[in-house]
Design a protein around this motif. Structure first.
Motif, PDB file in Angstrom:
ATOM      1  N   TYR A   1       1.002  -1.059   0.138  1.00  0.00           N
ATOM      2  CA  TYR A   1       0.061  -0.101   0.173  1.00  0.00           C
ATOM      3  C   TYR A   1       0.841   1.153   0.171  1.00  0.00           C
ATOM      4  O   TYR A   1       2.044   1.055   0.279  1.00  0.00           O
ATOM      5  CB  TYR A   1      -0.976  -0.040   1.169  1.00  0.00           C
ATOM      6  CG  TYR A   1      -1.976  -1.134   1.078  1.00  0.00           C
ATOM      7  CD1 TYR A   1      -3.051  -0.931   0.416  1.00  0.00           C
ATOM      8  CD2 TYR A   1      -1.661  -2.380   1.643  1.00  0.00           C
ATOM      9  CE1 TYR A   1      -4.073  -2.027   0.490  1.00  0.00           C
ATOM     10  CE2 TYR A   1      -2.459  -3.391   1.594  1.00  0.00           C
ATOM     11  CZ  TYR A   1      -3.851  -3.182   0.931  1.00  0.00           C
ATOM     12  OH  TYR A   1      -4.729  -4.219   0.829  1.00  0.00           O
TER      13      TYR A   1
ATOM     14  N   ALA B   1      -1.798   8.696  -0.232  1.00  0.00           N
ATOM     15  CA  ALA B   1      -2.477   9.632  -1.728  1.00  0.00           C
ATOM     16  C   ALA B   1      -2.623  10.751  -1.181  1.00  0.00           C
ATOM     17  O   ALA B   1      -3.002  11.081   0.037  1.00  0.00           O
ATOM     18  CB  ALA B   1      -3.736   8.839  -2.362  1.00  0.00           C
TER      19      ALA B   1
ATOM     20  N   CYS C   1      -2.846   4.945   4.151  1.00  0.00           N
ATOM     21  CA  CYS C   1      -2.063   4.493   3.035  1.00  0.00           C
ATOM     22  C   CYS C   1      -3.389   3.556   2.186  1.00  0.00           C
ATOM     23  O   CYS C   1      -3.585   2.462   2.200  1.00  0.00           O
ATOM     24  CB  CYS C   1      -1.214   3.468   3.125  1.00  0.00           C
ATOM     25  SG  CYS C   1       0.048   4.050   4.211  1.00  0.00           S
TER      26      CYS C   1
ATOM     27  N   VAL D   1      -4.132   3.433  -1.031  1.00  0.00           N
ATOM     28  CA  VAL D   1      -3.923   2.956  -2.418  1.00  0.00           C
ATOM     29  C   VAL D   1      -2.934   1.947  -2.470  1.00  0.00           C
ATOM     30  O   VAL D   1      -2.118   1.968  -2.048  1.00  0.00           O
ATOM     31  CB  VAL D   1      -3.368   4.238  -3.258  1.00  0.00           C
ATOM     32  CG1 VAL D   1      -3.183   4.128  -4.760  1.00  0.00           C
ATOM     33  CG2 VAL D   1      -4.286   5.537  -3.041  1.00  0.00           C
TER      34      VAL D   1
END
Length: 655
Positions: free
Chosen positions: A81, A84, A90, A92
């Protein structure tokens, strides 16, 4: 908050290696601890002042230290991960690149540089399925300078071979790195040796994986904290090649254990240097070398039944030798210690069938020492001084296959003990030497032990205690080369009088003795084989109201019945009553005798024992300060009655 917790748990299913492994379980714990920072954030412990970070178990987490060094909590994205802009945590999934381009983000940019130099780029930058154990920059810097320079100063085949040895031709996530597995590398098919420990640490040839499961489009990267060297020798081969281990190698050969160290294993070998052997007294070493059984016991104490890499030790651990003995391994800062007094001089020498740690001391097991040596090592100073002053030290040293009962030093300070020792010291001391070797597991209730002094001692086994006469054994029973050493809680003063004779010798029991004679049960007492007598003192007689005493002692048979109610046909010494446990005896008249201990004082049916453990040849006497009357209500019974509803007393409620 509840929603965030559920989101974190749901994310666990997507963590690489999350199916089932020690590491994945620790990772789950780390994710839950980091959930307050946002989704897919893992909490780690970082050793203060260093870059060392650990996913740790709950137990380790609460200690907040690694190898005695304090840790601070740090947070980072869990494997797989990334962050963003504008979003917490985390959230994304990390993008996939080739291994070549994953290396910098995995904390191994130098490995990427060296891969390019060595011509490895075409392999790790194209489609495929590889696993790379990538040394961190610090790992490369830790190499001896000459070796590092020879590898990277010029483009040569050795650098490529080294990198190939760090690679597998399949994708192995952490869950597939199973404990004890050997995985073939791209370099001549030589193996890497994996250990996956219960605390979540995974090692490769004893190098710790510091950054796990960095997925790539063509495989996976695991960052490690050491540069790996090839492994081709067995444990015996490593011994044979080290000039500082010649004495240990000789010991192995004398014991005929070369085959074990060439066996499949896996083992951890604790190898003392030649200098380590020089610290052993020459007479002791010669005795060990001359006795094959003792020699094997010595070697067994240096072979652990599993591979234990130093990187997996985060505190203090108990490890098992191949003979089943427990041996501690601990770390403090950068120092690794084994067996309590040996320091590891060189660690993690990996063999095909295990690992070697080089020690500065020999780990001599109890079974390689004599009983006398163990007594001295365990601080039995009062006992040894007494044997010396009695001129019995040589007698004791000449014994073979015997058992020594060693009282606590404090028990020698008892005035009663000192008085007996002044008169008959030699006899008392010899009564602590059992003529045969008996391990704790060989002792049983009713057993008779013959001493060097000619006395026969009785063994009593209770639910939570084991006693020889009224001296109860501690946990420190030790197995020596020539016998057994048992710690006991007091000096044994073997009885010479029967129960009635014992009573007659006590000034505070004159009224009881007179009453026993009147009741005509003195002979009965003297002939009982096993007897516990709770003996009312003169004070107990004085406490009884005169009118009641005249009434109770008016009839001879009634007096006999009353006194038999204080006797049981089993022997219960004070040490047999442990903690909050209540021991139940039945008197000769059927009266239930509940014996327990409060604040180190014995009580029977809530009557205080003022003096315990007067031993007789046929029993034990405990002096009490009140009579045990058949209708006497115990303190607990009184409390229950006091709290019982008034309307329910005297009848069955609900009928």
């Amino acid at each position: 908050m509840l929603f965030g917790f559920g989101f974190a748990l749901a994310a666990l299913a997507f963590l690489p290696g999350g199916e089932s492994s020690a590491f994945s379980k620790v990772l789950r714990h780390s994710l839950i601890r980091g959930r307050a920072q946002g989704p897919n954030v893992c909490a780690l412990q970082r050793v203060q002042g260093t870059d060392q970070k650990y996913y740790t178990t709950c137990k380790q987490w609460h200690r907040r230290e690694v190898c005695g060094q304090p840790t601070v909590v740090t947070y980072e994205c869990c494997p797989g991960y990334t962050t963003a802009d504008g979003l917490s945590g985390c959230p994304v999934a990390a993008p996939l690149y080739t291994i070549f381009n994953t290396l910098p983000g995995a904390g191994a940019p130098r490995t990427r540089l060296y891969s390019k130099q060595a011509g490895l780029t075409p392999t790790i930058d194209k489609p495929g399925a590889y696993t790379m154990f990538a040394p961190s920059d610090a790992a490369w810097d830790a190499l001896p300078k000459a070796l590092h320079h020879s590898l990277v100063s010029n483009v040569n085949i050795e650098l490529l071979n080294t990198l190939h040895y760090h690679m597998l031709d399949h994708r192995y996530l952490s869950v597939a790195l199973t404990h004890g597995s050997a995985l073939k590398t791209l370099y001549q098919g030589l193996n890497l040796y994996i250990q996956h420990y219960p605390n979540g640490i995974i090692t490769v040839n004893c190098a710790r994986i510091t950054n796990t499961d960095q997925l790539a489009s063509n495989g996976v990267v695991h960052t490690i904290n050491s540069v790996l060297t090839t492994v081709s020798s067995s444990l015996f081969g490593l011994l044979d090649s080290d000039p500082n281990l010649e004495t240990f190698l000789t010991v192995v050969s004398l014991a005929g254990m070369e085959d074990i160290l060439d066996d499949d294993g896996p083992f951890t070998l604790l190898a003392p240097t030649d200098e380590a052997f020089s610290h052993i007294p020459r007479a002791t070493l010669d005795r060990i070398l001359a006795d094959p059984e003792t020699l094997r016991a010595l070697l067994n104490n240096h072979i652990l039944s599993a591979v234990r890499c130093s990187e997996a030790v985060l505190g203090v651990e108990e490890l098992s030798t191949i003979s089943g003995q427990q041996i501690p391994m601990s770390c403090q800062n950068a120092t690794l210690s084994i067996g309590g007094n040996a320091t590891v001089l060189q660690r993690d020498l990996v063999a095909t069938n295990g690992v070697v740690h080089i020690l500065d001391r020999v780990l001599i097991p109890d079974s390689a020492h004599t009983v006398m040596e163990l007594a001295e090592m365990r601080g039995a100073n009062s006992m040894l001084d007494a044997f010396k002053s009695a001129g019995l030290l040589e007698v004791l040293q000449a014994q073979r296959q015997y058992s020594l009962l060693v009282p606590d030093d404090s028990s020698f300070l008892d005035p009663a003990v000192q008085a007996v020792l002044e008169v008959n010291q030699a006899k008392v001391l010899q009564d602590h030497v059992i003529k045969q070797r008996l391990q704790r597991t060989q002792l049983h209730h009713g057993q008779i032990l013959e001493t060097l002094g000619g006395t026969k001692l009785r063994v009593f086994v209770y639910r939570k205690a084991m006693c020889i006469e009224n001296a109860c054994l501690g946990n420190a029973s030790l197995h020596a080369s020539d016998g057994e050493l048992h710690r006991v809680d007091r000096v044994i003063l073997a009885p010479t009088n029967n129960a009635f004779e014992m009573l007659a010798a006590e000034p505070q029991l004159t009224m009881l003795v007179s009453t026993l004679k009147t009741a005509g049960i003195t002979e009965e007492m003297a002939n009982k084989e096993r007897l516990t007598f709770f003996a009312p003192s003169n004070e107990a007689f004085a406490k009884m109201p005169p009118k009641r005493r005249r009434r109770m002692f008016a009839n001879r048979e009634d007096v006999a019945t009353l006194l038999r109610g204080h006797m049981a046909s089993k022997m219960l010494v004070g040490g047999g009553v442990v903690g909050r446990t209540t021991s139940m005896l039945t008197s000769l008249t059927g009266l239930k005798l509940k014996v327990n201990k409060r604040n180190n004082t014995l009580y029977v049916n809530d009557v205080r024992v003022t003096r315990a453990d007067l031993l007789a040849t046929n029993g034990v006497v405990h002096i009490i300060d009140a009579f045990l009357l058949p209708g006497r209500m115990t303190h607990r019974s009184r409390m229950r009655k006091a709290h019982q509803p008034r309307h329910s007393r005297g009848r069955i409620v609900g009928m």
